[in-house]
Design a protein around this motif. Structure first.
Motif, PDB file in Angstrom:
ATOM      1  N   GLU A  87       0.963  -3.671  -0.316  1.00 24.82           N
ATOM      2  CA  GLU A  87      -0.155  -3.203   0.506  1.00 24.82           C
ATOM      3  C   GLU A  87      -1.450  -3.901   0.084  1.00 24.82           C
ATOM      4  O   GLU A  87      -2.250  -4.324   0.922  1.00 24.82           O
ATOM      5  CB  GLU A  87      -0.311  -1.687   0.402  1.00 24.82           C
ATOM      6  CG  GLU A  87      -1.358  -1.127   1.330  1.00 24.82           C
ATOM      7  CD  GLU A  87      -1.402   0.392   1.312  1.00 24.82           C
ATOM      8  OE1 GLU A  87      -2.497   0.918   1.574  1.00 24.82           O
ATOM      9  OE2 GLU A  87      -0.365   1.023   1.056  1.00 24.82           O
ATOM     10  N   TYR A  88      -1.654  -4.020  -1.222  1.00 26.07           N
ATOM     11  CA  TYR A  88      -2.839  -4.728  -1.716  1.00 26.07           C
ATOM     12  C   TYR A  88      -2.825  -6.184  -1.259  1.00 26.07           C
ATOM     13  O   TYR A  88      -3.841  -6.713  -0.801  1.00 26.07           O
ATOM     14  CB  TYR A  88      -2.919  -4.661  -3.242  1.00 26.07           C
ATOM     15  CG  TYR A  88      -3.919  -5.626  -3.801  1.00 26.07           C
ATOM     16  CD1 TYR A  88      -5.286  -5.402  -3.652  1.00 26.07           C
ATOM     17  CD2 TYR A  88      -3.501  -6.792  -4.435  1.00 26.07           C
ATOM     18  CE1 TYR A  88      -6.210  -6.316  -4.135  1.00 26.07           C
ATOM     19  CE2 TYR A  88      -4.416  -7.706  -4.919  1.00 26.07           C
ATOM     20  CZ  TYR A  88      -5.769  -7.466  -4.766  1.00 26.07           C
ATOM     21  OH  TYR A  88      -6.684  -8.369  -5.237  1.00 26.07           O
ATOM     22  N   ARG A  89      -1.684  -6.821  -1.360  1.00 28.11           N
ATOM     23  CA  ARG A  89      -1.593  -8.228  -0.943  1.00 28.11           C
ATOM     24  C   ARG A  89      -1.871  -8.382   0.545  1.00 28.11           C
ATOM     25  O   ARG A  89      -2.451  -9.376   0.976  1.00 28.11           O
ATOM     26  CB  ARG A  89      -0.225  -8.791  -1.291  1.00 28.11           C
ATOM     27  CG  ARG A  89      -0.048  -8.987  -2.795  1.00 28.11           C
ATOM     28  CD  ARG A  89       1.289  -9.554  -3.153  1.00 28.11           C
ATOM     29  NE  ARG A  89       1.462 -10.874  -2.551  1.00 28.11           N
ATOM     30  CZ  ARG A  89       2.598 -11.534  -2.516  1.00 28.11           C
ATOM     31  NH1 ARG A  89       3.675 -10.996  -3.062  1.00 28.11           N
ATOM     32  NH2 ARG A  89       2.688 -12.709  -1.968  1.00 28.11           N
ATOM     33  N   THR A  92      -3.736  -6.188   2.487  1.00 29.44           N
ATOM     34  CA  THR A  92      -5.061  -5.720   2.916  1.00 29.44           C
ATOM     35  C   THR A  92      -6.195  -6.138   1.993  1.00 29.44           C
ATOM     36  O   THR A  92      -7.342  -6.211   2.422  1.00 29.44           O
ATOM     37  CB  THR A  92      -5.089  -4.188   2.998  1.00 29.44           C
ATOM     38  OG1 THR A  92      -4.940  -3.637   1.688  1.00 29.44           O
ATOM     39  CG2 THR A  92      -4.001  -3.663   3.927  1.00 29.44           C
ATOM     40  N   GLY A  93      -5.915  -6.347   0.721  1.00 25.80           N
ATOM     41  CA  GLY A  93      -6.960  -6.653  -0.254  1.00 25.80           C
ATOM     42  C   GLY A  93      -7.762  -5.437  -0.677  1.00 25.80           C
ATOM     43  O   GLY A  93      -8.678  -5.538  -1.485  1.00 25.80           O
ATOM     44  N   LEU A  94      -7.438  -4.264  -0.145  1.00 22.24           N
ATOM     45  CA  LEU A  94      -8.174  -3.050  -0.483  1.00 22.24           C
ATOM     46  C   LEU A  94      -7.851  -2.622  -1.908  1.00 22.24           C
ATOM     47  O   LEU A  94      -6.695  -2.628  -2.323  1.00 22.24           O
ATOM     48  CB  LEU A  94      -7.850  -1.926   0.496  1.00 22.24           C
ATOM     49  CG  LEU A  94      -8.312  -2.141   1.933  1.00 22.24           C
ATOM     50  CD1 LEU A  94      -7.840  -0.997   2.812  1.00 22.24           C
ATOM     51  CD2 LEU A  94      -9.827  -2.283   2.001  1.00 22.24           C
ATOM     52  N   HIS A  95      -8.912  -2.232  -2.650  1.00 18.97           N
ATOM     53  CA  HIS A  95      -8.726  -1.848  -4.043  1.00 18.97           C
ATOM     54  C   HIS A  95      -9.943  -1.065  -4.531  1.00 18.97           C
ATOM     55  O   HIS A  95     -10.946  -0.963  -3.821  1.00 18.97           O
ATOM     56  CB  HIS A  95      -8.562  -3.092  -4.917  1.00 18.97           C
ATOM     57  CG  HIS A  95      -9.809  -3.923  -4.985  1.00 18.97           C
ATOM     58  ND1 HIS A  95     -10.211  -4.730  -3.958  1.00 18.97           N
ATOM     59  CD2 HIS A  95     -10.755  -4.034  -5.958  1.00 18.97           C
ATOM     60  CE1 HIS A  95     -11.349  -5.319  -4.280  1.00 18.97           C
ATOM     61  NE2 HIS A  95     -11.705  -4.918  -5.496  1.00 18.97           N
ATOM     62  N   THR A 133     -12.163  -0.891  -8.357  1.00 14.01           N
ATOM     63  CA  THR A 133     -12.230  -1.574  -9.643  1.00 14.01           C
ATOM     64  C   THR A 133     -11.820  -0.613 -10.756  1.00 14.01           C
ATOM     65  O   THR A 133     -11.812   0.609 -10.573  1.00 14.01           O
ATOM     66  CB  THR A 133     -13.654  -2.095  -9.918  1.00 14.01           C
ATOM     67  OG1 THR A 133     -14.517  -0.969 -10.069  1.00 14.01           O
ATOM     68  CG2 THR A 133     -14.141  -3.011  -8.805  1.00 14.01           C
ATOM     69  N   CYS A 184     -11.706   2.733  -1.206  1.00 15.47           N
ATOM     70  CA  CYS A 184     -11.181   1.378  -1.385  1.00 15.47           C
ATOM     71  C   CYS A 184     -12.067   0.380  -0.656  1.00 15.47           C
ATOM     72  O   CYS A 184     -12.669   0.703   0.371  1.00 15.47           O
ATOM     73  CB  CYS A 184      -9.760   1.273  -0.845  1.00 15.47           C
ATOM     74  SG  CYS A 184      -8.559   2.201  -1.795  1.00 15.47           S
ATOM     75  N   HIS A 185     -12.165  -0.816  -1.198  1.00  9.40           N
ATOM     76  CA  HIS A 185     -12.951  -1.882  -0.562  1.00  9.40           C
ATOM     77  C   HIS A 185     -12.236  -3.203  -0.805  1.00  9.40           C
ATOM     78  O   HIS A 185     -11.351  -3.306  -1.653  1.00  9.40           O
ATOM     79  CB  HIS A 185     -14.387  -1.913  -1.096  1.00  9.40           C
ATOM     80  CG  HIS A 185     -14.459  -1.899  -2.595  1.00  9.40           C
ATOM     81  ND1 HIS A 185     -14.324  -3.020  -3.365  1.00  9.40           N
ATOM     82  CD2 HIS A 185     -14.620  -0.871  -3.465  1.00  9.40           C
ATOM     83  CE1 HIS A 185     -14.425  -2.694  -4.644  1.00  9.40           C
ATOM     84  NE2 HIS A 185     -14.592  -1.384  -4.732  1.00  9.40           N
ATOM     85  N   ALA A 186     -12.638  -4.202  -0.023  1.00  4.21           N
ATOM     86  CA  ALA A 186     -12.013  -5.519  -0.147  1.00  4.21           C
ATOM     87  C   ALA A 186     -12.732  -6.362  -1.162  1.00  4.21           C
ATOM     88  O   ALA A 186     -13.816  -6.110  -1.560  1.00  4.21           O
ATOM     89  CB  ALA A 186     -12.011  -6.229   1.204  1.00  4.21           C
TER      90      ALA A 186
END
Length: 96
Positions: free
Chosen positions: A63-65, A67-70, A72, A94-96
């Motif tokens: 999912e991270y790969r 969307t890039g949402l994460h 820190t 979450c943000h990119a």
């Protein structure tokens, strides 16, 4: 579990393991059979949870790969610190 669902299974263990199992069974006032069933049940339960965690991790990574949402590590640490202090706050966005 019904009696019809139970099937015998044999395993091979060395004499030392067999003696250790017998001593432990005697000390626990249980049968060796009961201890083996309990050990297998606990092992399977633990490994199923471990596999579910692994699958959740792979899903989160994919999912991270995609969307890039994460969040820190600092954002996660600050949120966890608030929870630890008893503040029931929403997790960081979450943000990119």
């Amino acid at each position: 579990m019904t009696a019809a669902a139970v099937r015998p299974v044999s395993i091979k263990i060395d004499e030392d393991a067999k003696a250790r199992l017998k001593r432990l069974a005697d000390a626990r006032h249980r049968t060796s059979h009961w201890l083996m069933r309990e050990a297998i049940t606990q092992y399977v339960d633990r490994e199923e949870k471990r596999e579910a965690f692994r699958q959740d991790t792979l899903k989160a990574w994919e999912e991270y790969r995609a969307t890039g949402l994460h969040v820190t590590a600092d954002e996660a640490d600050a949120w966890l610190a608030q929870l630890e202090q008893g503040n029931d706050i929403e997790p960081p966005a979450c943000h990119a």
